[in-house]
Motif scaffolding. Structure first.
Motif, mmCIF file in Angstrom:
data_model
loop_
_atom_site.group_PDB
_atom_site.id
_atom_site.type_symbol
_atom_site.label_atom_id
_atom_site.label_comp_id
_atom_site.label_asym_id
_atom_site.label_seq_id
_atom_site.Cartn_x
_atom_site.Cartn_y
_atom_site.Cartn_z
ATOM 1 N N ASP A 26 -53.183 -125.475 33.162
ATOM 2 C CA ASP A 26 -52.501 -125.383 35.237
ATOM 3 C C ASP A 26 -54.073 -125.124 35.827
ATOM 4 O O ASP A 26 -54.523 -124.384 35.836
ATOM 5 N N SER A 38 -48.910 -112.398 23.659
ATOM 6 C CA SER A 38 -47.426 -111.435 23.901
ATOM 7 C C SER A 38 -46.238 -112.101 25.074
ATOM 8 O O SER A 38 -45.486 -113.117 25.050
ATOM 9 N N ASN A 39 -46.882 -112.962 26.239
ATOM 10 C CA ASN A 39 -46.113 -113.838 27.024
ATOM 11 C C ASN A 39 -45.816 -114.692 26.501
ATOM 12 O O ASN A 39 -44.986 -115.887 26.139
ATOM 13 N N GLY A 96 -52.058 -120.990 33.286
ATOM 14 C CA GLY A 96 -52.696 -120.999 34.791
ATOM 15 C C GLY A 96 -53.586 -120.456 34.476
ATOM 16 O O GLY A 96 -54.137 -119.390 34.527
ATOM 17 N N VAL A 97 -54.736 -121.096 35.494
ATOM 18 C CA VAL A 97 -56.171 -120.557 35.754
ATOM 19 C C VAL A 97 -56.532 -120.066 36.967
ATOM 20 O O VAL A 97 -58.117 -120.256 37.675
ATOM 21 N N TRP A 98 -56.008 -120.343 37.837
ATOM 22 C CA TRP A 98 -56.695 -119.774 39.820
ATOM 23 C C TRP A 98 -56.376 -118.325 40.123
ATOM 24 O O TRP A 98 -56.126 -117.287 38.558
ATOM 25 N N LEU A 137 -44.460 -114.496 37.009
ATOM 26 C CA LEU A 137 -44.531 -112.831 37.243
ATOM 27 C C LEU A 137 -44.558 -112.505 37.746
ATOM 28 O O LEU A 137 -44.797 -111.535 38.666
ATOM 29 N N SER A 142 -46.534 -118.342 39.323
ATOM 30 C CA SER A 142 -46.658 -117.145 39.805
ATOM 31 C C SER A 142 -45.584 -116.760 38.852
ATOM 32 O O SER A 142 -44.875 -116.067 39.517
HETATM 33 N N1 LIG Z 1 -49.179 -124.376 43.203
HETATM 34 C C1 LIG Z 1 -50.393 -123.326 43.935
HETATM 35 O O1 LIG Z 1 -49.865 -123.262 45.010
HETATM 36 C C2 LIG Z 1 -49.786 -122.403 42.996
HETATM 37 C C3 LIG Z 1 -50.300 -121.079 43.513
HETATM 38 C C4 LIG Z 1 -50.834 -119.781 43.056
HETATM 39 C C5 LIG Z 1 -50.407 -119.852 41.175
HETATM 40 N N2 LIG Z 1 -50.248 -121.554 40.389
HETATM 41 C C6 LIG Z 1 -51.010 -121.454 39.612
HETATM 42 O O2 LIG Z 1 -49.676 -120.113 38.632
HETATM 43 C C7 LIG Z 1 -50.799 -119.590 37.667
HETATM 44 C C8 LIG Z 1 -49.792 -118.238 37.338
HETATM 45 O O3 LIG Z 1 -49.502 -117.915 38.784
HETATM 46 P P1 LIG Z 1 -50.065 -116.278 39.028
HETATM 47 O O4 LIG Z 1 -51.821 -116.595 38.295
HETATM 48 O O5 LIG Z 1 -50.966 -116.494 40.645
HETATM 49 O O6 LIG Z 1 -49.044 -114.962 38.459
HETATM 50 P P2 LIG Z 1 -48.587 -114.999 37.428
HETATM 51 O O7 LIG Z 1 -48.529 -115.774 36.082
HETATM 52 O O8 LIG Z 1 -47.236 -114.504 38.197
HETATM 53 O O9 LIG Z 1 -49.166 -113.261 37.313
HETATM 54 C C9 LIG Z 1 -50.412 -112.958 36.797
HETATM 55 C C10 LIG Z 1 -51.089 -111.756 37.244
HETATM 56 O O10 LIG Z 1 -50.131 -111.123 35.914
HETATM 57 C C11 LIG Z 1 -50.599 -109.772 35.349
HETATM 58 N N3 LIG Z 1 -49.975 -110.057 34.127
HETATM 59 C C12 LIG Z 1 -50.287 -111.239 33.518
HETATM 60 N N4 LIG Z 1 -49.581 -110.990 31.937
HETATM 61 C C13 LIG Z 1 -48.933 -109.606 31.982
HETATM 62 C C14 LIG Z 1 -47.826 -108.952 31.171
HETATM 63 N N5 LIG Z 1 -47.679 -109.301 29.901
HETATM 64 N N6 LIG Z 1 -47.966 -107.481 31.439
HETATM 65 C C15 LIG Z 1 -48.240 -107.225 33.205
HETATM 66 N N7 LIG Z 1 -48.623 -108.127 33.384
HETATM 67 C C16 LIG Z 1 -49.521 -109.588 33.091
HETATM 68 C C17 LIG Z 1 -51.715 -110.452 35.333
HETATM 69 O O11 LIG Z 1 -52.986 -109.402 35.352
HETATM 70 P P3 LIG Z 1 -54.216 -109.240 33.212
HETATM 71 O O12 LIG Z 1 -55.027 -110.665 34.084
HETATM 72 O O13 LIG Z 1 -54.560 -108.120 33.685
HETATM 73 O O14 LIG Z 1 -52.847 -109.490 32.760
HETATM 74 C C18 LIG Z 1 -52.367 -111.352 36.892
HETATM 75 O O15 LIG Z 1 -52.033 -109.989 37.946
HETATM 76 C C19 LIG Z 1 -51.549 -119.707 38.079
HETATM 77 O O16 LIG Z 1 -53.011 -119.137 37.623
HETATM 78 C C20 LIG Z 1 -52.027 -121.006 38.481
HETATM 79 O O17 LIG Z 1 -52.298 -121.812 37.306
HETATM 80 C C21 LIG Z 1 -50.262 -122.261 41.571
#
Ligand SMILES: NC(=O)c1ccc[n+]([C@@H]2O[C@H](COP(=O)([O-])OP(=O)(O)OC[C@H]3O[C@@H](n4cnc5c(N)ncnc54)[C@H](OP(=O)(O)O)[C@@H]3O)[C@@H](O)[C@H]2O)c1
Length: 288
Positions: free
Chosen positions: A44, A237-238, A19-21, A186, A184
């Motif tokens: 995404d 790793s993810n 994901g690239v948000w 994670l 999200s």
């Molecule tokens: N449809 C919607 O309304 C909506 C809303 C939000 C998000 N999204 C989509 O969902 C995607 C993912 O959600 P998200 O970016 O909000 O959150 P996420 O993937 O739950 O978490 C990302 C955060 O976790 C950290 N992280 C990632 N892998 C890790 C690991 N192995 N250990 C420790 N920390 C880790 C990242 O920091 P580092 O970069 O420092 O690793 C980043 O701060 C988004 O990019 C987007 O594409 C959609």
């Protein structure tokens, strides 16, 4: 781990994506290139991430055949309505440098989303989208649209992680064969996810980290995940969920972490609706 899931129209979608948000337009190409290098084939993005061009650049330069990639984008509220949405879909195709989007979603349940869905159905029938669906549509809003529209949503993307497992929505979606895609996954580290003792114990037992345990749990439940990291070692790793299985007891312990509601966004909150309705005006870099 099962690598793909079959959508309700027969399209195969990767269970794991990137994901690239909130990745800045200037950084997006680099991070998507790193993710592709790590093995991700599903990306995404969204019109309102303002970084579709970066995704298009990275996939174009990767040399990976288009058929091996799976691109998701989302129509933003400011492009709602049949005519505007249709134009915006063509614009997304141009920015992503592709003839088709694999999965096209309505990003938010606000504005003229029936018009948007009609434009998406047309794009689907014209081959501009291989599957269409929704994001952030809950309960009656989801059922109303799913009942009324001809093409049943293939996917709904919702805030989903160990603290918000979306059990009720999964039950509702089952009737339409609609798959859950976790945003999200994670929990963006909320609720002290990376310090959670239950998850720490399970991770230590398997020699894995907490992110891998969370992603393994979700994908085992049939939920598509799109974790984000800007760090290549975490991207790798993810992505690597092979070589371990959670026990029934461990799954039960993780199920007990579910608070039964999202942590980040309540789509019945009028303040959130107002914020999102003004979002493009406030954040679109092209409006500066
Ligand atoms: N449809 C919607 O309304 C909506 C809303 C939000 C998000 N999204 C989509 O969902 C995607 C993912 O959600 P998200 O970016 O909000 O959150 P996420 O993937 O739950 O978490 C990302 C955060 O976790 C950290 N992280 C990632 N892998 C890790 C690991 N192995 N250990 C420790 N920390 C880790 C990242 O920091 P580092 O970069 O420092 O690793 C980043 O701060 C988004 O990019 C987007 O594409 C959609």
């Amino acid at each position: 781990m099962k690598k793909t899931i079959t959508l309700n129209n027969g399209v195969e979608m990767p269970m794991m994506g990137y994901g690239v948000w909130q990745i800045a337009p200037t950084e997006c190409e680099r991070h998507v290139s790193e993710a592709l290098e790590a093995g991700y084939r599903s990306i995404d993005t969204a019109q309102a991430y303002y970084n579709e061009e970066g995704v298009g650049e990275a996939v174009g330069k990767s040399g990976i055949p288009r058929g091996e990639l799976f691109l998701t984008t989302k129509v933003w509220i400011s492009n709602a309505g049949e005519e505007k949405a249709a134009k915006s879909i063509d614009e997304s195709l141009r920015k992503l440098k592709t003839d088709y989007i694999d999965l096209l979603l309505i990003h938010q349940p606000f504005g003229d989303y029936y018009g948007t869905y009609r434009a998406m159905e047309k794009a689907y029938k014209e081959g501009k989208a291989r599957a269409i669906g929704l994001s952030n549509f809950y309960d009656a809003r989801f059922v109303d649209l799913a009942e009324n529209m001809e093409v049943k949503p293939a996917v709904v993307q919702l805030e989903t992680h160990v603290f918000s497992q979306q059990v009720r929505m999964r039950g509702l979606m089952e009737e339409y064969g609609t798959r859950l895609m976790a945003w999200s996954p994670l929990a963006r580290g909320m609720n002290n996810l990376f310090g959670n003792e239950t998850l720490q114990g399970i991770a230590a037992r398997h020699g894995k980290d907490i992110a891998q345990v969370c992603l393994k749990f979700l994908t085992d439940e049939g939920i598509i995940v799109i974790p984000q990291s800007t760090k290549p070692e975490r991207m790798a790793s993810n992505f690597d969920l092979d070589g371990f299985e959670l026990s029934d007891d461990e799954r039960e312990a993780i199920r007990r972490l579910d608070a039964g509601h999202p942590l980040a966004a309540d789509f019945n909150d009028p303040a959130l609706a107002k914020y999102l309705l003004g979002y493009d005006e406030q954040f679109n870099p092209a409006k500066d």
